[in-house]
Design a protein around this motif. Structure first.
Motif, mmCIF file in Angstrom:
data_model
loop_
_atom_site.group_PDB
_atom_site.id
_atom_site.type_symbol
_atom_site.label_atom_id
_atom_site.label_comp_id
_atom_site.label_asym_id
_atom_site.label_seq_id
_atom_site.Cartn_x
_atom_site.Cartn_y
_atom_site.Cartn_z
ATOM 1 N N ASP A 122 0.825 -1.305 0.076
ATOM 2 C CA ASP A 122 0.000 -0.033 -0.031
ATOM 3 C C ASP A 122 0.969 1.211 0.125
ATOM 4 O OD1 ASP A 122 -1.628 1.961 0.364
ATOM 5 O OD2 ASP A 122 -2.699 1.095 2.182
ATOM 6 N N ALA A 123 0.796 2.111 -0.854
ATOM 7 C CA ALA A 123 1.587 3.154 -1.128
ATOM 8 C C ALA A 123 1.569 4.133 0.054
ATOM 9 C CB ALA A 123 1.618 3.845 -2.497
ATOM 10 N N LYS A 124 0.419 4.210 0.833
ATOM 11 C CA LYS A 124 0.202 5.158 2.046
ATOM 12 C C LYS A 124 1.254 4.429 3.142
ATOM 13 C CE LYS A 124 -4.099 7.031 0.563
ATOM 14 N NZ LYS A 124 -5.513 6.859 0.831
ATOM 15 N N ASN A 125 1.548 3.115 3.074
ATOM 16 C CA ASN A 125 2.492 2.506 4.239
ATOM 17 C C ASN A 125 3.935 2.602 3.824
ATOM 18 O OD1 ASN A 125 3.725 0.678 5.751
ATOM 19 N ND2 ASN A 125 2.061 -0.461 6.107
ATOM 20 N N LEU A 126 4.737 3.664 4.252
ATOM 21 C CA LEU A 126 6.059 3.616 3.724
ATOM 22 C C LEU A 126 6.917 2.702 4.039
ATOM 23 C CD1 LEU A 126 8.148 5.496 2.435
ATOM 24 C CD2 LEU A 126 8.493 6.832 4.484
ATOM 25 N N PRO A 127 6.993 2.279 5.148
ATOM 26 C CA PRO A 127 7.935 0.891 5.275
ATOM 27 C C PRO A 127 7.589 -0.152 4.560
ATOM 28 C CG PRO A 127 7.090 1.663 7.568
ATOM 29 C CD PRO A 127 6.286 2.350 6.548
ATOM 30 N N ASN A 128 6.231 -0.428 4.094
ATOM 31 C CA ASN A 128 5.920 -1.553 3.311
ATOM 32 C C ASN A 128 6.360 -1.167 1.718
ATOM 33 O OD1 ASN A 128 3.073 -2.794 1.677
ATOM 34 N ND2 ASN A 128 3.711 -3.955 3.428
ATOM 35 N N LEU A 129 6.074 0.152 1.348
ATOM 36 C CA LEU A 129 6.517 0.741 -0.090
ATOM 37 C C LEU A 129 7.955 0.496 -0.134
ATOM 38 C CD1 LEU A 129 5.102 1.808 -2.507
ATOM 39 C CD2 LEU A 129 5.705 4.089 -1.398
ATOM 40 N N LEU A 130 8.680 1.070 0.813
ATOM 41 C CA LEU A 130 10.252 0.760 0.858
ATOM 42 C C LEU A 130 10.689 -0.555 0.415
ATOM 43 C CD1 LEU A 130 11.302 3.245 3.507
ATOM 44 C CD2 LEU A 130 12.016 3.357 1.174
ATOM 45 N N SER A 131 10.305 -1.542 1.267
ATOM 46 C CA SER A 131 10.185 -3.091 1.444
ATOM 47 C C SER A 131 10.042 -3.597 0.128
ATOM 48 C CB SER A 131 9.578 -3.767 2.424
ATOM 49 O OG SER A 131 9.915 -3.285 3.546
ATOM 50 N N PHE A 132 9.095 -3.152 -0.642
ATOM 51 C CA PHE A 132 8.297 -3.614 -2.133
ATOM 52 C C PHE A 132 9.594 -3.202 -3.027
ATOM 53 C CE2 PHE A 132 6.369 -2.980 -6.100
ATOM 54 C CZ PHE A 132 5.607 -4.163 -6.182
ATOM 55 N N PHE A 133 10.173 -2.019 -3.175
ATOM 56 C CA PHE A 133 11.022 -1.502 -4.204
ATOM 57 C C PHE A 133 12.357 -2.034 -3.729
ATOM 58 C CE2 PHE A 133 7.868 1.725 -5.290
ATOM 59 C CZ PHE A 133 7.714 1.363 -6.804
ATOM 60 N N TYR A 134 12.581 -2.245 -2.602
ATOM 61 C CA TYR A 134 14.218 -2.617 -2.430
ATOM 62 C C TYR A 134 14.143 -4.205 -2.615
ATOM 63 C CZ TYR A 134 15.560 1.779 -0.610
ATOM 64 O OH TYR A 134 15.848 3.150 -0.504
ATOM 65 N N VAL A 135 13.207 -5.040 -2.670
ATOM 66 C CA VAL A 135 13.159 -6.177 -2.974
ATOM 67 C C VAL A 135 12.921 -6.465 -4.496
ATOM 68 C CG1 VAL A 135 11.724 -8.551 -2.987
ATOM 69 C CG2 VAL A 135 12.421 -7.134 -0.617
ATOM 70 N N ASN A 136 12.230 -5.369 -5.130
ATOM 71 C CA ASN A 136 12.241 -5.403 -6.826
ATOM 72 C C ASN A 136 13.236 -5.413 -7.374
ATOM 73 O OD1 ASN A 136 9.845 -5.482 -8.603
ATOM 74 N ND2 ASN A 136 10.455 -3.615 -9.051
ATOM 75 N N LEU A 137 13.379 -6.312 -8.329
ATOM 76 C CA LEU A 137 14.639 -6.057 -9.179
ATOM 77 C C LEU A 137 14.241 -5.281 -10.601
ATOM 78 C CD1 LEU A 137 15.909 -9.660 -8.710
ATOM 79 C CD2 LEU A 137 16.547 -7.736 -7.603
ATOM 80 N N LYS A 138 15.052 -4.700 -10.890
ATOM 81 C CA LYS A 138 14.976 -3.723 -12.448
ATOM 82 C C LYS A 138 14.353 -5.011 -13.340
ATOM 83 C CE LYS A 138 19.648 -3.959 -13.947
ATOM 84 N NZ LYS A 138 20.480 -2.848 -14.507
#
Length: 107
Positions: free
Chosen positions: A44-60
């Motif tokens: 959920d983009a309103k949840n910053l820790p969740n959003l950070l985790s999503f993108f740091y695990v997401n590979l290009k």
């Protein structure tokens, strides 16, 4: 009129922390609900820790789905698109559903 749209997005490089925070701030201030989905992960983009985790695990070059729910979804997507424009190599509109009157959508 409430609507829900989804887009498939693929980035050619990893997104930076400042861009993630900008997406979070936009989501927090807008009337949209913004969700990101990939494999078994939902953010959920309103949840910053969740959003950070999503993108740091997401590979290009690994696509994810962005779901926008609320009023003026297309305008909201254009704003988000401007945040990601230098990193995006592929984006594709998937579906849009508009709610009218007393009808409901089950997903």
């Amino acid at each position: 009129m409430p609507e829900i749209s989804s887009y498939e997005i693929e980035l050619d490089r990893n997104i930076g922390t400042q861009d993630i925070i900008a997406l979070h701030q936009y989501s927090s201030k807008s009337n949209l609900n913004i969700y990101l989905y990939r494999d078994n992960m939902i953010a959920d983009a309103k949840n910053l820790p969740n959003l950070l985790s999503f993108f740091y695990v997401n590979l290009k070059n690994q696509p994810f789905v962005m779901i926008l729910d609320g009023e003026n979804v297309e305008e909201g997507y254009r704003r988000i698109q401007s945040l990601l424009k230098e990193k995006t190599i592929h984006e594709e509109w998937r579906a849009t559903h508009k709610l009218t009157g007393d009808k409901s959508v089950a997903i």
